[in-house]
Design a protein around this motif. Structure first.
Motif, PDB file in Angstrom:
ATOM      1  N   GLN A   4       0.846  -1.200   0.000  1.00 53.86           N
ATOM      2  CA  GLN A   4       0.000   0.000   0.000  1.00 53.86           C
ATOM      3  C   GLN A   4       0.881   1.249   0.000  1.00 53.86           C
ATOM      4  N   PRO A   5       0.508   2.270  -0.769  1.00 52.32           N
ATOM      5  CA  PRO A   5       1.366   3.461  -0.876  1.00 52.32           C
ATOM      6  C   PRO A   5       1.584   4.175   0.449  1.00 52.32           C
ATOM      7  N   ASP A   6       0.613   4.108   1.351  1.00 49.66           N
ATOM      8  CA  ASP A   6       0.813   4.772   2.638  1.00 49.66           C
ATOM      9  C   ASP A   6       1.878   4.048   3.462  1.00 49.66           C
ATOM     10  N   MET A   7       1.900   2.706   3.382  1.00 50.86           N
ATOM     11  CA  MET A   7       2.905   1.943   4.116  1.00 50.86           C
ATOM     12  C   MET A   7       4.294   2.130   3.483  1.00 50.86           C
ATOM     13  N   VAL A   8       4.326   2.190   2.167  1.00 51.80           N
ATOM     14  CA  VAL A   8       5.595   2.471   1.477  1.00 51.80           C
ATOM     15  C   VAL A   8       6.135   3.832   1.904  1.00 51.80           C
ATOM     16  N   GLY A   9       5.235   4.809   2.020  1.00 50.03           N
ATOM     17  CA  GLY A   9       5.652   6.139   2.459  1.00 50.03           C
ATOM     18  C   GLY A   9       6.221   6.136   3.867  1.00 50.03           C
ATOM     19  N   VAL A  10       5.592   5.368   4.764  1.00 56.10           N
ATOM     20  CA  VAL A  10       6.108   5.259   6.130  1.00 56.10           C
ATOM     21  C   VAL A  10       7.502   4.643   6.128  1.00 56.10           C
ATOM     22  N   LYS A  11       7.675   3.554   5.374  1.00 59.14           N
ATOM     23  CA  LYS A  11       8.980   2.885   5.362  1.00 59.14           C
ATOM     24  C   LYS A  11      10.064   3.793   4.795  1.00 59.14           C
ATOM     25  N   GLU A  12       9.743   4.505   3.720  1.00 56.34           N
ATOM     26  CA  GLU A  12      10.739   5.405   3.137  1.00 56.34           C
ATOM     27  C   GLU A  12      11.150   6.479   4.127  1.00 56.34           C
ATOM     28  N   ALA A  13      10.175   7.060   4.832  1.00 52.99           N
ATOM     29  CA  ALA A  13      10.493   8.094   5.821  1.00 52.99           C
ATOM     30  C   ALA A  13      11.306   7.523   6.978  1.00 52.99           C
ATOM     31  N   TYR A  14      10.944   6.320   7.428  1.00 46.60           N
ATOM     32  CA  TYR A  14      11.672   5.680   8.523  1.00 46.60           C
ATOM     33  C   TYR A  14      13.096   5.335   8.105  1.00 46.60           C
ATOM     34  N   ASP A  15      13.239   4.764   6.913  1.00 47.51           N
ATOM     35  CA  ASP A  15      14.570   4.373   6.442  1.00 47.51           C
ATOM     36  C   ASP A  15      15.484   5.584   6.242  1.00 47.51           C
ATOM     37  N   ARG A  16      14.885   6.744   5.923  1.00 47.66           N
ATOM     38  CA  ARG A  16      15.683   7.975   5.797  1.00 47.66           C
ATOM     39  C   ARG A  16      16.141   8.500   7.146  1.00 47.66           C
ATOM     40  N   GLY A  17      15.564   7.962   8.202  1.00 47.43           N
ATOM     41  CA  GLY A  17      15.889   8.472   9.532  1.00 47.43           C
ATOM     42  C   GLY A  17      15.266   9.813   9.812  1.00 47.43           C
ATOM     43  N   SER A  18      14.109  10.078   9.214  1.00 46.29           N
ATOM     44  CA  SER A  18      13.515  11.414   9.304  1.00 46.29           C
ATOM     45  C   SER A  18      13.068  11.785  10.710  1.00 46.29           C
ATOM     46  N   VAL A  19      12.835  10.778  11.581  1.00 43.02           N
ATOM     47  CA  VAL A  19      12.440  11.095  12.961  1.00 43.02           C
ATOM     48  C   VAL A  19      13.415  10.483  13.962  1.00 43.02           C
TER      49      VAL A  19
END
Length: 373
Positions: free
Chosen positions: A138-153
């Protein structure tokens, strides 16, 4: 039989696919496969005549009333197993005898013991096993993973996920009797943990690595033989994250458009799947359908299920499996992934069963205060 307008011309290089079971999710897989440029839906099987007729209208070249007969009669590269869980092992065994790779609807099996036997059969026959864990597509889950993998938080000490569905009677009013097998623990293997929880376990391990279940509680809001609600406390040792999961089936009049909520509480901010949702789930659906018709004649890539969110995730999951089979590679979500989610569900059920009932507690033991959020 006249083929539907949306059906495409196939060529000799297309991956030949059979659909075993064309109920609700089987039809989704069939329509997805019909729309894929290098896949030919050779045949579908279902014991219900109405389902077979619907499959023919959706683009199946031939239909059978028995999946074993289909596997014996057709030359297939792969098959989608969209049958109830109690038939998964038998369908995979028959596919293995025919040398056919399989894409199995979740849960992979009713237990880890059954999954081990299923995977051993597949390994001996040298066939690939994929599992339809679509939440990670799902695109929303992909978005979460991308943000997490970037270390955004930054580091994420805590995360939570909730997944809901219609109750066993469907949305009110309950006019039709529900199928018997989802409420039969012998047929389904369990309730909400296997119907909904395995999706959550899969996407969480996709995010955080292997999980360890620490505690769990199961319950019923209706008088049924399987749990229709489950809450699980987990840790992801590699990520250093504590996670809570809740899944349940409720008799809501209307479910929300998005029935899964995922939230990561980072040390410098929060990531939520709600931040990665499309603005409008259904806008442009008619235009997309018309463009798909045109793509059959122009040879362009169809925008299949683009505006319909959940269906697009199913399309992408099956397309990834087919691409791996065509390339002779391991499916991106394979039998080991499916078995892992079953192991987590079983561990949660074990811990929930071990919890002492309120009447069994020592009367001198202080009660844990109730906390509401």
């Amino acid at each position: 039989m006249v083929r539907p307008l949306l059906d495409r011309l196939t060529d000799s290089n297309a991956l030949s696919l059979g659909i075993l079971g064309v109920g609700n999710i089987g039809i989704v897989h069939l329509k997805s496969a019909v729309a894929m440029p290098d896949v030919e839906v050779v045949a579908a099987a279902d014991a219900v005549p109405e389902n077979r007729a619907r499959a023919e209208r959706a683009g199946a070249s031939r239909t059978y009333d028995d999946y074993g007969t289909l596997l014996e009669s057709e030359e297939l590269d792969a098959a989608v197993v969209a049958l109830p869980p109690f038939l998964h092992a038998d369908a995979v065994e028959q596919a293995a005898q025919a040398g056919v790779d399989v894409f199995v609807e979740k849960p992979l099996a009713r237990s880890t013991e059954e999954a081990d036997a299923l995977l051993a059969t597949a390994s001996e026959a040298d066939i690939a096993v994929g599992v339809d864990h679509t939440l990670r597509y799902q695109p929303d889950m992909v978005g979460v993973k991308e943000a997490y993998d970037r270390g955004s938080v930054g580091h994420v000490p805590y995360a939570s996920i909730t997944r809901l569905n219609d109750g066993p009677l469907g949305r009110p009013p309950a006019d039709d009797r529900p199928p018997a097998w989802p409420l039969d623990p012998d047929a389904a293997g369990g309730g909400s943990l296997l119907e909904l929880g395995v999706h959550c376990f899969d996407v969480l391990e996709w995010l955080f690595g292997e999980l360890e279940v620490r505690d769990a509680s199961l319950g019923q809001s209706l008088e049924i033989d399987v749990e229709d609600a489950a809450t699980v406390l987990m840790e992801a040792p590699e990520a250093g994250t504590t996670i809570t999961l809740h899944c349940g089936s409720y008799q809501w009049e209307q479910l929300p458009e998005v029935n899964t909520r995922l939230r990561l509480e980072g040390v410098t901010g929060t990531i939520s799947n709600r931040d990665h949702l499309p603005e409008n789930f259904y806008a442009g659906a008619a235009g997309s359908a018309l463009s798909n018709v045109a793509s059959r004649f122009t040879g362009d890539e169809p925008d299949v299920f683009g505006p319909t969110f959940y269906l697009r995730a199913h399309y992408d999951a099956l397309a990834d499996f087919c691409e791996a089979i065509r390339a002779g590679e391991r499916p991106p979500v394979d039998g080991a992934d499916g078995r892992r989610t079953l192991a987590l569900a079983e561990r949660a059920a074990e811990l929930a069963a071990a919890e002492p009932a309120a009447t069994d507690r020592d009367p001198d033991e202080p009660e844990t205060p109730e906390v509401s959020l």
